[in-house]
Design a protein around this motif. Structure first.
Motif, PDB file in Angstrom:
ATOM      1  N   GLU A  32      -5.077  11.269   0.247  1.00  0.00           N
ATOM      2  CA  GLU A  32      -4.365  10.270  -0.522  1.00  0.00           C
ATOM      3  C   GLU A  32      -3.886   9.037   0.071  1.00  0.00           C
TER       4      GLU A  32
ATOM      5  N   GLN B   8       2.680   4.810  -2.234  1.00  0.00           N
ATOM      6  CA  GLN B   8       2.765   5.897  -3.561  1.00  0.00           C
ATOM      7  C   GLN B   8       4.223   6.007  -3.423  1.00  0.00           C
TER       8      GLN B   8
ATOM      9  N   LYS C 281      -6.288   6.069  -0.037  1.00  0.00           N
ATOM     10  CA  LYS C 281      -6.551   5.361  -1.337  1.00  0.00           C
ATOM     11  C   LYS C 281      -5.612   4.118  -1.352  1.00  0.00           C
ATOM     12  N   LYS C 282      -6.341   2.977  -2.014  1.00  0.00           N
ATOM     13  CA  LYS C 282      -5.407   1.880  -2.320  1.00  0.00           C
ATOM     14  C   LYS C 282      -5.207   1.617  -3.580  1.00  0.00           C
TER      15      LYS C 282
ATOM     16  N   ASN D 239       0.789  -1.081  -0.119  1.00  0.00           N
ATOM     17  CA  ASN D 239       0.015  -0.079   0.064  1.00  0.00           C
ATOM     18  C   ASN D 239       0.996   1.067   0.006  1.00  0.00           C
TER      19      ASN D 239
END
Length: 271
Positions: A267, A238, A270-271, A236
């Motif tokens: 943000e 970014q 979010k996954k 998970n």
């Protein structure tokens, strides 16, 4: 950055800065090496206008007191959990560039309910060790005898020369340099030398905590491959690459701060 002050945490005198504006999200900033919490001055106002913000010089780093047994990622992670309890802000977003990266990841693995997310980067934080230049020596050389032929100030000034955009004031540079006088810089090497022994315990694929990875494309020390491995292994996350060297939080402060804001404002969910 608000006035710097000292807090007693785990019987240590810990330098901190806080801005508690009653916001719903709280950010905890962990000092990088060879700097201090003042490294976050370029992004402080942007964060403090939107979130509760706490910054601490980790034990033995910056201007905080320390104990040698805390100079390892797992022990430091235990200390940071105590710091979170001390400030009483509930689950926080832990921003730990450089030495704070492995600390934040261990918290995400061992005590995920204590943090909402981790922000990492610019660190040797995967195993096998991925590093270059003087950082490899600091991690892998058992004695650092060759390095100790130089003064800590010369080594730190050499490292800070990697900044290509951000201009350090004389006052800020002296804060960094004086933080590691009187042998303190060599004590911090204990943290780096613990990495090969403790990083194998990071089970990256099992860490469910949301992680924001920010890396300087041309980092000459904690090379970009660390970030690429984290991005591949963490379930998970970014991953953002900035056009900077090692000190992305200062050299590309506007972009770095914007990424933090977007992440913390939602943000991370979010996954």
């Amino acid at each position: 950055m608000n006035s710097l002050k000292y807090e007693s945490i785990d019987n240590l005198n810990i330098r901190s800065a806080t801005s508690m504006g009653g916001f719903s999200e709280t950010v905890l900033l962990l000092s990088p090496l060879p700097e201090s919490i003042r490294a976050f001055e370029p992004i402080w106002d942007k964060l403090a206008s939107r979130f509760n913000v706490i910054a601490i010089d980790l034990p033995g780093f910056g201007k905080s007191g320390g104990r040698k047994e805390l100079l390892a990622p797992k022990a430091m992670a235990t200390f940071v959990r105590k710091a979170i309890d001390h400030f009483g802000g509930g689950p926080m977003h832990v921003v730990g560039p450089d030495v704070g990266s492995s600390v934040a990841l261990f918290i995400g693995q061992e005590d995920p309910g204590r943090i909402r997310s981790a922000v990492v980067g610019s660190a040797a934080c995967v195993y096998p060790i991925e590093s270059d230049g003087i950082l490899t020596t600091m991690i892998m050389d058992r004695t650092n005898d060759e390095l100790q032929k130089y003064s800590s100030r010369d080594i730190i000034n050499g490292a800070l020369a990697n900044m290509s955009h951000y201009q350090l004031t004389d006052d800020l540079r002296e804060d960094y340099l004086s933080s590691y006088d009187n042998g303190r810089f060599w004590d911090t090497m204990l943290f780096l030398k613990a990495l090969p022994h403790e990083l194998p315990g990071l089970r990256l694929k099992d860490i469910q905590t949301p992680v924001l990875i920010i890396w300087g494309r041309t980092d000459p020390l904690a090379i970009l491959k660390n970030g690429e491995i984290l991005h591949r292994e963490l379930p998970n996350n970014q991953f953002h690459i900035l056009e900077s060297g090692h000190y992305a939080w200062e050299d590309t402060a506007e972009e770095y701060g914007d990424l933090l804001v977007k992440w913390i404002e939602g943000e991370y969910l979010k996954k």
